[in-house]
Design a protein around this motif. Structure first.
Motif, PDB file in Angstrom:
ATOM      1  N   LEU A 243       0.830  -1.204   0.000  1.00  0.00           N
ATOM      2  CA  LEU A 243       0.000   0.000   0.000  1.00  0.00           C
ATOM      3  C   LEU A 243       0.866   1.256   0.000  1.00  0.00           C
ATOM      4  O   LEU A 243       0.577   2.225  -0.723  1.00  0.00           O
ATOM      5  CB  LEU A 243      -0.921  -0.009   1.221  1.00  0.00           C
ATOM      6  CG  LEU A 243      -1.874   1.179   1.364  1.00  0.00           C
ATOM      7  CD1 LEU A 243      -2.812   1.272   0.155  1.00  0.00           C
ATOM      8  CD2 LEU A 243      -2.688   1.063   2.644  1.00  0.00           C
ATOM      9  N   TYR A 244       1.940   1.259   0.776  1.00  0.00           N
ATOM     10  CA  TYR A 244       2.829   2.426   0.808  1.00  0.00           C
ATOM     11  C   TYR A 244       3.496   2.653  -0.541  1.00  0.00           C
ATOM     12  O   TYR A 244       3.644   3.802  -0.981  1.00  0.00           O
ATOM     13  CB  TYR A 244       3.895   2.248   1.890  1.00  0.00           C
ATOM     14  CG  TYR A 244       3.355   2.210   3.299  1.00  0.00           C
ATOM     15  CD1 TYR A 244       2.310   3.043   3.691  1.00  0.00           C
ATOM     16  CD2 TYR A 244       3.878   1.340   4.252  1.00  0.00           C
ATOM     17  CE1 TYR A 244       1.807   3.009   4.980  1.00  0.00           C
ATOM     18  CE2 TYR A 244       3.388   1.304   5.548  1.00  0.00           C
ATOM     19  CZ  TYR A 244       2.356   2.136   5.903  1.00  0.00           C
ATOM     20  OH  TYR A 244       1.857   2.091   7.187  1.00  0.00           O
ATOM     21  N   VAL A 245       3.911   1.584  -1.203  1.00  0.00           N
ATOM     22  CA  VAL A 245       4.524   1.721  -2.530  1.00  0.00           C
ATOM     23  C   VAL A 245       3.517   2.285  -3.527  1.00  0.00           C
ATOM     24  O   VAL A 245       3.841   3.146  -4.346  1.00  0.00           O
ATOM     25  CB  VAL A 245       5.073   0.362  -3.017  1.00  0.00           C
ATOM     26  CG1 VAL A 245       5.477   0.424  -4.489  1.00  0.00           C
ATOM     27  CG2 VAL A 245       6.274  -0.060  -2.163  1.00  0.00           C
ATOM     28  N   THR A 246       2.271   1.815  -3.450  1.00  0.00           N
ATOM     29  CA  THR A 246       1.222   2.363  -4.317  1.00  0.00           C
ATOM     30  C   THR A 246       1.017   3.845  -4.039  1.00  0.00           C
ATOM     31  O   THR A 246       0.881   4.651  -4.974  1.00  0.00           O
ATOM     32  CB  THR A 246      -0.097   1.601  -4.098  1.00  0.00           C
ATOM     33  OG1 THR A 246       0.105   0.210  -4.359  1.00  0.00           O
ATOM     34  CG2 THR A 246      -1.190   2.134  -5.012  1.00  0.00           C
ATOM     35  N   ALA A 247       1.007   4.221  -2.759  1.00  0.00           N
ATOM     36  CA  ALA A 247       0.852   5.638  -2.401  1.00  0.00           C
ATOM     37  C   ALA A 247       2.033   6.460  -2.913  1.00  0.00           C
ATOM     38  O   ALA A 247       1.850   7.607  -3.358  1.00  0.00           O
ATOM     39  CB  ALA A 247       0.726   5.773  -0.884  1.00  0.00           C
ATOM     40  N   ILE A 248       3.239   5.908  -2.867  1.00  0.00           N
ATOM     41  CA  ILE A 248       4.411   6.607  -3.403  1.00  0.00           C
ATOM     42  C   ILE A 248       4.242   6.859  -4.898  1.00  0.00           C
ATOM     43  O   ILE A 248       4.551   7.952  -5.402  1.00  0.00           O
ATOM     44  CB  ILE A 248       5.691   5.798  -3.122  1.00  0.00           C
ATOM     45  CG1 ILE A 248       6.054   5.872  -1.631  1.00  0.00           C
ATOM     46  CG2 ILE A 248       6.861   6.307  -3.969  1.00  0.00           C
ATOM     47  CD1 ILE A 248       7.193   4.965  -1.225  1.00  0.00           C
ATOM     48  N   MET A 249       3.724   5.877  -5.612  1.00  0.00           N
ATOM     49  CA  MET A 249       3.501   6.054  -7.044  1.00  0.00           C
ATOM     50  C   MET A 249       2.471   7.151  -7.311  1.00  0.00           C
ATOM     51  O   MET A 249       2.610   7.939  -8.248  1.00  0.00           O
ATOM     52  CB  MET A 249       3.055   4.723  -7.662  1.00  0.00           C
ATOM     53  CG  MET A 249       4.115   3.636  -7.617  1.00  0.00           C
ATOM     54  SD  MET A 249       3.509   2.020  -8.160  1.00  0.00           S
ATOM     55  CE  MET A 249       3.153   2.366  -9.883  1.00  0.00           C
ATOM     56  N   VAL A 250       1.434   7.218  -6.477  1.00  0.00           N
ATOM     57  CA  VAL A 250       0.427   8.279  -6.620  1.00  0.00           C
ATOM     58  C   VAL A 250       1.065   9.641  -6.370  1.00  0.00           C
ATOM     59  O   VAL A 250       0.805  10.605  -7.107  1.00  0.00           O
ATOM     60  CB  VAL A 250      -0.747   8.038  -5.652  1.00  0.00           C
ATOM     61  CG1 VAL A 250      -1.689   9.239  -5.647  1.00  0.00           C
ATOM     62  CG2 VAL A 250      -1.508   6.773  -6.045  1.00  0.00           C
ATOM     63  N   VAL A 251       1.911   9.740  -5.348  1.00  0.00           N
ATOM     64  CA  VAL A 251       2.581  11.005  -5.036  1.00  0.00           C
ATOM     65  C   VAL A 251       3.480  11.423  -6.195  1.00  0.00           C
ATOM     66  O   VAL A 251       3.501  12.607  -6.594  1.00  0.00           O
ATOM     67  CB  VAL A 251       3.396  10.873  -3.739  1.00  0.00           C
ATOM     68  CG1 VAL A 251       4.319  12.075  -3.550  1.00  0.00           C
ATOM     69  CG2 VAL A 251       2.472  10.742  -2.542  1.00  0.00           C
ATOM     70  N   LEU A 252       4.236  10.477  -6.765  1.00  0.00           N
ATOM     71  CA  LEU A 252       5.124  10.799  -7.885  1.00  0.00           C
ATOM     72  C   LEU A 252       4.324  11.230  -9.112  1.00  0.00           C
ATOM     73  O   LEU A 252       4.725  12.158  -9.829  1.00  0.00           O
ATOM     74  CB  LEU A 252       6.000   9.591  -8.212  1.00  0.00           C
ATOM     75  CG  LEU A 252       7.033   9.213  -7.137  1.00  0.00           C
ATOM     76  CD1 LEU A 252       7.774   7.945  -7.542  1.00  0.00           C
ATOM     77  CD2 LEU A 252       8.017  10.359  -6.898  1.00  0.00           C
ATOM     78  N   LYS A 253       3.202  10.574  -9.349  1.00  0.00           N
ATOM     79  CA  LYS A 253       2.347  10.973 -10.463  1.00  0.00           C
ATOM     80  C   LYS A 253       1.803  12.377 -10.256  1.00  0.00           C
ATOM     81  O   LYS A 253       1.771  13.197 -11.189  1.00  0.00           O
ATOM     82  CB  LYS A 253       1.198   9.975 -10.612  1.00  0.00           C
ATOM     83  CG  LYS A 253       0.250  10.295 -11.760  1.00  0.00           C
ATOM     84  CD  LYS A 253      -0.899   9.297 -11.832  1.00  0.00           C
ATOM     85  CE  LYS A 253      -1.867   9.678 -12.954  1.00  0.00           C
ATOM     86  NZ  LYS A 253      -3.015   8.732 -13.035  1.00  0.00           N
ATOM     87  N   ARG A 254       1.394  12.675  -9.024  1.00  0.00           N
ATOM     88  CA  ARG A 254       0.884  14.008  -8.695  1.00  0.00           C
ATOM     89  C   ARG A 254       1.979  15.050  -8.850  1.00  0.00           C
ATOM     90  O   ARG A 254       1.737  16.168  -9.349  1.00  0.00           O
ATOM     91  CB  ARG A 254       0.350  13.978  -7.266  1.00  0.00           C
ATOM     92  CG  ARG A 254      -0.432  15.192  -6.846  1.00  0.00           C
ATOM     93  CD  ARG A 254      -1.155  14.899  -5.535  1.00  0.00           C
ATOM     94  NE  ARG A 254      -0.244  14.657  -4.433  1.00  0.00           N
ATOM     95  CZ  ARG A 254      -0.615  14.165  -3.247  1.00  0.00           C
ATOM     96  NH1 ARG A 254      -1.874  13.843  -3.034  1.00  0.00           N
ATOM     97  NH2 ARG A 254       0.265  13.977  -2.293  1.00  0.00           N
TER      98      ARG A 254
END
Length: 279
Positions: A243-254
Motif C-alpha cells: 500500500l505504501y509503494v502504491t501511495a508513493i507512485m500516486v505522489v510521484l504521479k501528482r
C-alpha cells in the motif's frame, strides 16, 4: 448439515453495534458533503464497507481471541484502509471552506506535521503489539474499543499530510516519498519481529477460549498458534508495504502533473497579442 450451518453463521456477527457508527457516519457524510462526485461517494462506500467487515465478518469474530492473523487484518483495515478512503471521499471545496477558519486551520497545520503523523500511525501499531498491551486489549472489551479508536484516529493523522483534501497541507513530494518509504521500513521491522520471534506477541491467542466451537477446525487446517502468529507477521509486513509503494507512485504521479510544462502552443499561439502587450 445443520451443525455446519450453525458453525458458519456463528462467524458472522450481524448484531454488532458497529452498524450504529456506520449509519451515523453515512448520515453525516451525505449531510455535509452535498453535490460530491461519484468517485468520492465510491471511496466513502469502500470505507464503510471495510468498517463493517472489520467487525461483522469472520475477520471481526476470529480477531476476538481466536486468530492473531485475523486480529492483524482488522487493525490494518482500521489503521490504513478506512482512514485513507475517508480522506479520499471528502470534497475539496467543502474542506477548504471548513479549514479556512482559524482554529481548524491551526488543527490542519498541526496534523500536517510529518513527524506527528508518522509517529501516530506507526506508534499505535508497535504499542498495541507489546505483549502485555495486546493481551489486555484483547481480553478487555472496553480497552479493545479504546484501542480500535486509536487506530482510526492515528490512521487519519498518518494519511493527512499525504492525502488531505486541503492541498496546502500536503507534504513536499520528496518528503512524502521519504515519509511513506520509512513507514514501509517500520512495518517491515515489526513484521519480521512478529514472524520470527519465539515469544507469543499476544498471549490471548496462544490459548483461546473456544466460545463458538471452531478451534479444532482451525487447528486441523494448520492454524496452530505458532503458524497463526507467523502468518500475522507476514500480513503486518507485506500488505502495508504494498500500500505504501502504491501511495508513493500516486505522489510521484501528482508531482509530475504539477511540474508538467505548459504546452508551447498556449504561449505562442498569438504572437500579435504579445507584441501588443509590450507596446
Amino acid at each position: 448439515m445443520s451443525s455446519y450451518f450453525d458453525l458458519t453463521s456463528s462467524l458472522w456477527k450481524w448484531d454488532s453495534p458497529i452498524w450504529l457508527l456506520v449509519l451515523t457516519l453515512t448520515g453525516m457524510y451525505f449531510l455535509l458533503q452535498r453535490r460530491t462526485s461519484g468517485k468520492r461517494v465510491a471511496a466513502f462506500s469502500v470505507a464503510m464497507l471495510a468498517l463493517a467487515l472489520a467487525y461483522i465478518s469472520p475477520i471481526g469474530v476470529l480477531s476476538d481471541g481466536y486468530l492473531f492473523s485475523a486480529h492483524v487484518v482488522q487493525h490494518l483495515l482500521l489503521l490504513l484502509i478506512i482512514p485513507l478512503f475517508l480522506l479520499l471521499s471528502l470534497s475539496e471545496s467543502a474542506m477548504e471552506s471548513l479549514f479556512s477558519r482559524p482554529f481548524m486551520n491551526r488543527l490542519g497545520s498541526v496534523m500536517a506535521v510529518p513527524f506527528l503523523g508518522w509517529l501516530s500511525g506507526l506508534g499505535v501499531m508497535w504499542f498495541w503489539h507489546i505483549p502485555s498491551f495486546c493481551n489486555a486489549s484483547t481480553v478487555n472489551y472496553s480497552l479493545g474499543i479504546f484501542r480500535d479508536a486509536t487506530f482510526l484516529l492515528a490512521g487519519l493523522a498518518f494519511w493527512w499530510p499525504v492525502f488531505s483534501p486541503v492541498k496546502r497541507y500536503h507534504l513536499n513530494p520528496s518528503v512524502a516519498v521519504a515519509y511513506l518509504f520509512s513507514a514501509c521500513l517500520a512495518c517491515t521491522l515489526l513484521g519480521i519481529y512478529i514472524t520470527f520471534t519465539v515469544i507469543s506477541v499476544c498471549p490471548a491467542f496462544a490459548s483461546p477460549v473456544d466460545r463458538i466451537g471452531i478451534l479444532n477446525l482451525l487447528y486441523d487446517q494448520g492454524l496452530t498458534p505458532a503458524t497463526d502468529q507467523r502468518l500475522g507477521g507476514l500480513l503486518m509486513w507485506v500488505p502495508p508495504c504494498s500500500l505504501y509503494v502504491t501511495a508513493i507512485m500516486v505522489v510521484l504521479k501528482r508531482w509530475y502533473a504539477d511540474i508538467e510544462p505548459v504546452p508551447t502552443s498556449q504561449t505562442t499561439a498569438n504572437p500579435g497579442s504579445l507584441r501588443e502587450a509590450h507596446q
